[in-house]
Design an enzyme around this catalytic site. Structure first.
Site, mmCIF file in Angstrom:
data_model
loop_
_atom_site.group_PDB
_atom_site.id
_atom_site.type_symbol
_atom_site.label_atom_id
_atom_site.label_comp_id
_atom_site.label_asym_id
_atom_site.label_seq_id
_atom_site.Cartn_x
_atom_site.Cartn_y
_atom_site.Cartn_z
ATOM 1 N N LYS A 38 0.857 -1.195 0.000
ATOM 2 C CA LYS A 38 0.000 0.000 0.000
ATOM 3 C C LYS A 38 0.879 1.226 0.000
ATOM 4 O O LYS A 38 2.004 1.196 0.514
ATOM 5 C CB LYS A 38 -0.873 0.018 1.263
ATOM 6 C CG LYS A 38 -2.128 0.848 1.113
ATOM 7 C CD LYS A 38 -3.151 0.102 0.292
ATOM 8 C CE LYS A 38 -4.512 0.703 0.293
ATOM 9 N NZ LYS A 38 -5.503 -0.265 -0.174
ATOM 10 N N SER A 42 -7.937 -5.612 -11.050
ATOM 11 C CA SER A 42 -6.563 -5.129 -11.282
ATOM 12 C C SER A 42 -5.698 -6.279 -11.823
ATOM 13 O O SER A 42 -4.847 -6.073 -12.690
ATOM 14 C CB SER A 42 -5.939 -4.631 -9.979
ATOM 15 O OG SER A 42 -6.283 -3.291 -9.743
HETATM 16 N N1 GLU Z 1 -7.047 0.055 -3.370
HETATM 17 C C1 GLU Z 1 -7.800 -1.100 -3.679
HETATM 18 C C2 GLU Z 1 -7.889 -2.009 -2.474
HETATM 19 O O1 GLU Z 1 -7.728 -1.585 -1.353
HETATM 20 C C3 GLU Z 1 -7.325 -1.793 -4.945
HETATM 21 C C4 GLU Z 1 -5.937 -2.329 -4.924
HETATM 22 C C5 GLU Z 1 -5.447 -2.841 -6.282
HETATM 23 O O2 GLU Z 1 -6.215 -2.887 -7.224
HETATM 24 O O3 GLU Z 1 -4.267 -3.184 -6.348
HETATM 25 O O4 GLU Z 1 -8.203 -3.163 -2.586
#
Ligand code: GLU
Length: 473
Positions: free
Chosen positions: A108, A364
């Site tokens: 993250k 994704s």
């Molecule tokens: N920010 C999104 C999550 O917390 C997507 C993360 C991603 O697609 O890598 O799952």
């Protein structure tokens, strides 16, 4: 300076949930500690030119676990971002990917800014500089660590990241796979924007489909008679509400910063969205009861509550006032472990974040696959499928002497579009994973919640990866 005012115990809460589940696994303590720890925490600061001077920006990227590569997870722009939060969110990404069988480790990122206070060119400057800092330390790349949108970021920021990465890595064939959530024109994938909210709706639909579980909490199976309150009208909340309504539920309440609105006869999400765009607030929406204190909105009568804003929304302070029987966590970490314990005692079900909002990372993954294969899903076979379906129908018609009505012919002949393939992959993932988690809940003695069950499944999968990597003797 680092944001200390908003320091939280979010990472400790994630670890607490992990520990509650770890006791139901048979892995050695050392291995469990390795899985739990954040492998790499990169905290950095960089200056940007603002007005006549400079401003120092605080930023992070945390790679929680490299048991699978690349690591994966969004980047958050918020003035509440701090190290503890980024670590917690990175850890959740690890468990999330494992649950939905997406072969990534968790990561993250965060930048401590309120994007509303910056011009577009300042935001571009910050994003490109952030990306450069990641490149310098080998914290980004299609096989290393792949960011995505999160709170406060979207397609625009992802395209700046992709462009910066490609500029610094000329000729790297897979460079576009360095980030997901990109616009379609930059080889993003159709359906990514809606994916997290759509996934939440699939998760809720699956949960309420199990008649036996619904009977235990005094509800009928199915979404048709369900009243839903959604907190957050951002990308996740908006799409979750939209698809839940499409699947038959009634959205009775919506909560945002400025307050909450409620109408037992239902709220049209698109009309509320348009009203907010026009007036700057959901308050004043015709026909709805309103609450100036947004948190009061969560406590109104409903069957399902979807917190889709930020962490720490349902705590010991307010959980007893929640009327919903089901909490579907669209956000990451909206319920504290203590609040979950109380809600479980109250007889409620929580569909945990690490599964419930996994739709985003699932799609994704599809985008990353598209970038690595350099071809859109369906492009090679779409026309071929249409032609062979048409041949089959023509043959049937000529053999039977009967003709198939035009609308049926269209439906049967049509090849699948990229969007349809993405949605079908997402739907299948959410359904399959729900039953995998539920199976653990039903069969493992002592496991009381879907969250614990989800963690048990995740920990088992990650442990196997570590052992296969030869990391553990
Ligand atoms: N920010 C999104 C999550 O917390 C997507 C993360 C991603 O697609 O890598 O799952």
């Amino acid at each position: 300076m680092a944001n200390t005012a908003n320091e939280t115990n979010f990472f400790a809460d994630v670890c607490k949930n992990f520990d509650s589940a770890a006791q139901f696994t048979a892995h050695p303590e050392g291995l469990l500690n390795q899985i739990k720890a954040c492998n790499s925490v990169y905290r950095f600061q960089f200056p940007i030119r603002r007005g006549n001077g400079f401003e120092v920006i605080d930023a992070w990227r945390v790679e929680h676990s490299q048991h699978m590569n690349p690591t994966k997870g969004g980047i958050r722009y918020s003035d509440m971002v701090n190290e503890d939060e980024v670590m917690a969110l990175a850890a959740l990404m690890t468990y999330k990917c494992a649950i939905v069988n997406v072969p990534f480790g968790g990561a993250k990122g965060g930048i401590c800014i309120n994007p509303k206070n910056y011009t577009i060119s300042e935001l571009e400057n910050i994003t490109r500089r952030y990306t450069t800092e990641l490149i310098k330390k080998n914290f980004i790349g299609p096989g290393i660590d792949v960011p995505a949108p999160d709170y406060g970021t979207g397609e625009r920021e992802m395209s700046w990241i992709a462009d910066t990465y490609m500029t610094m890595n000329p000729g790297q064939l897979d460079a576009l796979g360095c980030v997901t959530g990109k616009p379609i024109a930059l080889h993003g994938i159709r359906g990514r924007k809606e994916a997290t909210g759509r996934g939440v709706a699939y998760a809720v639909r699956e949960c309420v489909t199990v008649a036996e579980d619904m009977a235990k909490i005094g509800l009928k199976a199915g979404l048709g008679d369900k009243r839903v309150i959604v907190q957050g009208l951002g990308n996740v909340g908006y799409h979750a509400a939209k698809f839940l309504a499409e699947f038959g539920a009634t959205i009775v309440g919506l909560c945002e910063y400025e307050g909450a609105i409620y109408n037992e006869n239902g709220l049209n999400i698109d009309e509320v969205f348009a009203h907010r765009k026009l007036t700057g607030s959901i308050l004043g929406f015709p026909g709805a009861t309103e609450f100036k204190n947004s948190m009061e909105g969560l406590e109104q009568p409903c069957d399902i509550l979807v917190p889709a804003a930020l962490e720490n929304q349902l705590t010991v302070e307010n959980i007893r006032n929640i009327k919903a029987k089901i909490i579907a966590e669209g956000a990451n970490g909206p319920t504290t472990p203590e609040a979950e314990e109380i809600f479980t005692e109250m007889g409620g079900i929580i569909i945990p974040d690490m599964y419930c909002n996994a739709g985003g990372v699932t799609v994704s993954y599809f985008e990353w696959l598209k970038n690595l294969s350099h071809v859109a899903f369906g492009r090679m076979e779409n026309r071929y499928a249409e032609n062979s379906n048409a041949n089959l129908i023509n043959t049937l018609e000529s053999l039977t002497g009967k003709s198939i009505p035009a609308e049926h012919r269209l439906m049967i002949v049509k090849g699948a579009s990229e969007m349809e393939l993405v949605n079908s992959g997402l739907e299948d993932t959410m359904i399959h994973s729900y039953h995998e988690i539920r199976e653990t809940l039903m069969t493992k003695a002592g496991v009381k919640t879907l969250r614990t069950a989800a963690f048990v499944g995740s920990i088992d999968k990650i442990a196997v990866s570590y052992m296969n990597l030869g990391v553990w003797p």
